[in-house]
Structure formats: structure tokens, C-alpha cells
Design a protein around this motif. Structure first.
Motif, short mmCIF file in Angstrom:
data_model
loop_
_atom_site.label_atom_id
_atom_site.label_comp_id
_atom_site.label_asym_id
_atom_site.label_seq_id
_atom_site.Cartn_x
_atom_site.Cartn_y
_atom_site.Cartn_z
N SER A 1 -3.14 8.30 3.43
CA SER A 1 -2.67 7.49 2.30
C SER A 1 -3.06 8.12 0.97
CB SER A 1 -3.26 6.07 2.38
OG SER A 1 -2.75 5.36 3.48
N ALA A 2 -4.28 8.63 0.90
CA ALA A 2 -4.74 9.28 -0.33
C ALA A 2 -3.91 10.51 -0.65
CB ALA A 2 -6.22 9.64 -0.21
N ARG B 1 -8.41 2.69 2.66
CA ARG B 1 -7.20 3.44 3.00
C ARG B 1 -7.57 4.78 3.63
NH1 ARG B 1 -4.60 -0.18 4.00
NH2 ARG B 1 -2.86 1.26 4.31
N TRP C 1 -2.83 2.52 -7.27
CA TRP C 1 -3.01 2.15 -5.86
C TRP C 1 -4.51 2.05 -5.61
CZ3 TRP C 1 -5.16 5.01 -1.69
CH2 TRP C 1 -5.64 6.30 -2.04
N CYS C 2 -4.88 1.29 -4.60
CA CYS C 2 -6.29 1.02 -4.32
C CYS C 2 -6.79 1.88 -3.17
CB CYS C 2 -6.46 -0.46 -3.98
SG CYS C 2 -8.13 -0.90 -3.48
N GLU C 3 -7.88 2.63 -3.42
CA GLU C 3 -8.42 3.56 -2.43
C GLU C 3 -9.21 2.86 -1.32
OE1 GLU C 3 -9.52 7.66 -4.62
OE2 GLU C 3 -10.59 5.90 -5.42
N ALA D 1 -10.64 2.13 -7.57
CA ALA D 1 -11.63 2.05 -6.50
C ALA D 1 -11.48 0.81 -5.64
CB ALA D 1 -13.04 2.09 -7.10
N ALA E 1 -0.43 9.36 -1.81
CA ALA E 1 -0.47 8.82 -3.17
C ALA E 1 -0.58 9.94 -4.20
CB ALA E 1 -1.64 7.85 -3.31
N HIS F 1 0.86 -1.17 0.00
CA HIS F 1 0.00 0.00 0.00
C HIS F 1 0.90 1.23 0.00
CE1 HIS F 1 -3.64 -2.27 0.85
NE2 HIS F 1 -3.00 -2.92 1.80
N PRO G 1 -5.27 6.43 -8.68
CA PRO G 1 -6.17 5.67 -7.82
C PRO G 1 -7.10 4.77 -8.61
CG PRO G 1 -6.98 7.91 -8.06
CD PRO G 1 -5.67 7.85 -8.79
#
Length: 280
Positions: free
Chosen positions: A40-41, A36, A31-33, A53, A44, A10, A51
């Protein structure tokens, strides 16, 4: 060789920075939202990651997935990836024992092209920092990861075809480095209780090659304890598997557990850290 799409699991401080270094040699870095945090968002976005989903979308689009997460959840995360039938290259780059890497390989091998054992030694690649990503595993896989980071701040070194070599190197290094920092905290904590902490630091300052001459790092150790403790437990497991005594590393991990509530606290002082160590 076509540029691959890369997924990062992550985007923590290390994961996001390493993933960003792959961007020049990748079609996209995803990256996977889902699940998180806002931090983290934000991280990223700062590193220019794309991103998606949900995890199945990331896995479906990615040719290479890099797992950089807290070691305690690395195997569960790999099992989740395996459950979605991931068919690409999986880089297990966490600070986990060689035995755990082999279990992760077993989880993913039915669908993935290969699991590549990886470990990052050094600070996140920001500013002038240039960590080394050590690799071991299938030569065609390690070659793809070397190409992914060619010309970037992430140096790569391949240790050979055996799964577990990269993880063993990481934990061997971490077992000394991190346990030494724990011993510094205990030494200064004991000296403070007897009113001789400044004298201890003065003695240590005569030997600048000693971690004991860097008391200010105790607060940083406390803030990182939530990550370092599980890493030392992994190193203890590796020692036990090698027939070596693991008790010293387990004791260091138990000491770090006293700082669990100091997670990533950048405002923590030496006094605060020692207070928490003595009176958790």
C-alpha cells in the motif's frame, strides 16, 4: 470554490488511482499509513499521495474523505471514522448494498456534512482507462465531487438525490458481470473433467460476444475472488431487500470462496485456477 483537501481510505489498486485523479483539483490528497502494508505504501508513493501517520490526522485535515475498500469492512471503517467526529463530506464509494449505505449515513450524519453514495464502474484510471464514478445524494455534495474530478480520467454521473441509487446501480451491474464469470469457470471446469474443454472453447469462440469465449479470464476471476465474493454477497442482500431471490448470487459467492487463497496471484494459470476450483 477553494481546493479541498482529500483523504482516501484506502489506497488499493482502485483507490490509489482514483485519488490520484483528484490531485489536480485538490490542495492535497492524503492517505493513512497506520496498519497498511508495504504494498500500500509503495502504491501510494507511486501515485503521489501524501502520507499521514494516523487516521485522526487524516480526518482532521480532510474536507472530503473517499472510502474505497473491500466491501466487507466498509461499515466498520465508517464507524471508526464516525467515532473520531469527522465533519466533512464522506463519499461511500464501495460495492455495498443500498441498505448498508443508509446505515453508514446514520453512523456519520451526526457529524459529517453529508454522506454521498458513490460507485465506480470500470477499471482503475491508469493508462487509457476511464471509469465512471456514479453519485447520488445531497446535490451540494455531489456537485463538490463532480468538481473534484472535473477534467480527469474519472468521469462522474449524478443519479439524483436519493442515497442508495449509486450503490444499487453498481450491484445490479456486478451481479451480472461477476456471476457470468463464475459460470464460465464452472462450465470450463465441468468440460475439463469430461475431456471436452477444448471443444467447449471452440464452440464458444464462434460467439465472440460470450464470456465463455474468454477462458483466460478464469485465472483473473480466481485472483479477484477475495473481493468479488463479498461484493456478490452485498448484491444478494440487495436482491433480498427488493423481494427478489438471492440464491444464485450467494451460490456464486460460495464458488468464489474456493479461490480465497489465490488473492491477487498474477501468476495463476487457467489450469491452476480450475484445479483449485475442483479441489480447494
Amino acid at each position: 470554490m477553494d481546493q479541498p483537501t482529500v483523504g482516501i481510505l484506502h489506497p488499493g489498486s482502485m483507490g490509489a488511482a482514483v485519488a490520484a485523479c483528484a490531485a489536480p483539483n485538490a490542495a492535497a490528497v492524503l492517505w493513512c499509513e497506520a496498519g497498511r502494508s508495504a504494498a500500500s505504501a509503495s502504491r501510494a508513493a507511486e501515485f503521489g499521495l501524501t502520507p499521514v501517520a494516523a487516521l485522526p490526522e487524516l480526518l482532521d485535515r480532510s474536507d472530503i474523505v473517499i472510502s474505497l475498500c473491500p466491501p466487507a469492512v466498509a461499515e466498520d471503517l465508517a464507524a471508526e471514522v464516525a467515532s473520531w467526529g469527522f465533519g466533512g463530506w464522506y463519499v461511500e464509494a464501495n460495492a455495498v448494498s443500498p441498505e448498508r449505505v443508509l446505515r453508514i449515513e446514520d453512523l456519520l450524519s451526526p457529524g459529517a456534512k453529508a454522506v454521498i453514495d458513490g460507485s465506480v464502474v470500470g477499471s482503475p484510471p491508469v493508462g487509457d482507462k476511464s471509469p465512471t464514478l456514479y453519485l447520488s445524494g445531497l446535490p451540494t455534495g455531489t456537485a463538490r465531487i463532480e468538481a473534484l474530478f472535473a477534467g480527469t480520467a474519472v468521469q462522474t454521473t449524478t443519479l439524483g438525490p436519493g442515497i442508495g441509487k449509486a450503490s444499487a446501480l453498481k450491484l445490479s451491474y456486478a451481479s451480472f458481470q461477476k456471476t457470468s464469470r463464475v459460470l464460465v469457470a464452472l462450465a470450463i471446469g465441468m468440460a475439463r473433467e469430461y475431456g471436452v474443454d477444448q471443444e467447449l472453447i471452440e464452440v464458444a469462440s464462434r460467439r465472440t460476444d460470450s464470456y465463455l469465449s474468454e477462458p483466460q479470464y478464469v485465472a483473473k476471476t480466481a485472483a479477484r475472488a477475495w473481493r468479488w465474493g463479498p461484493e456478490l454477497e452485498e448484491a444478494a442482500d440487495a436482491l433480498a431487500a427488493a423481494g427478489l431471490p438471492p440464491e444464485m448470487l450467494r451460490a456464486a459467492a460460495a464458488t468464489l470462496a474456493r479461490w480465497h487463497d489465490a488473492k491477487d496471484d498474477s501468476e495463476l494459470t487457467l489450469t491452476d485456477a480450475l484445479d483449485r476450483l475442483a479441489h480447494p
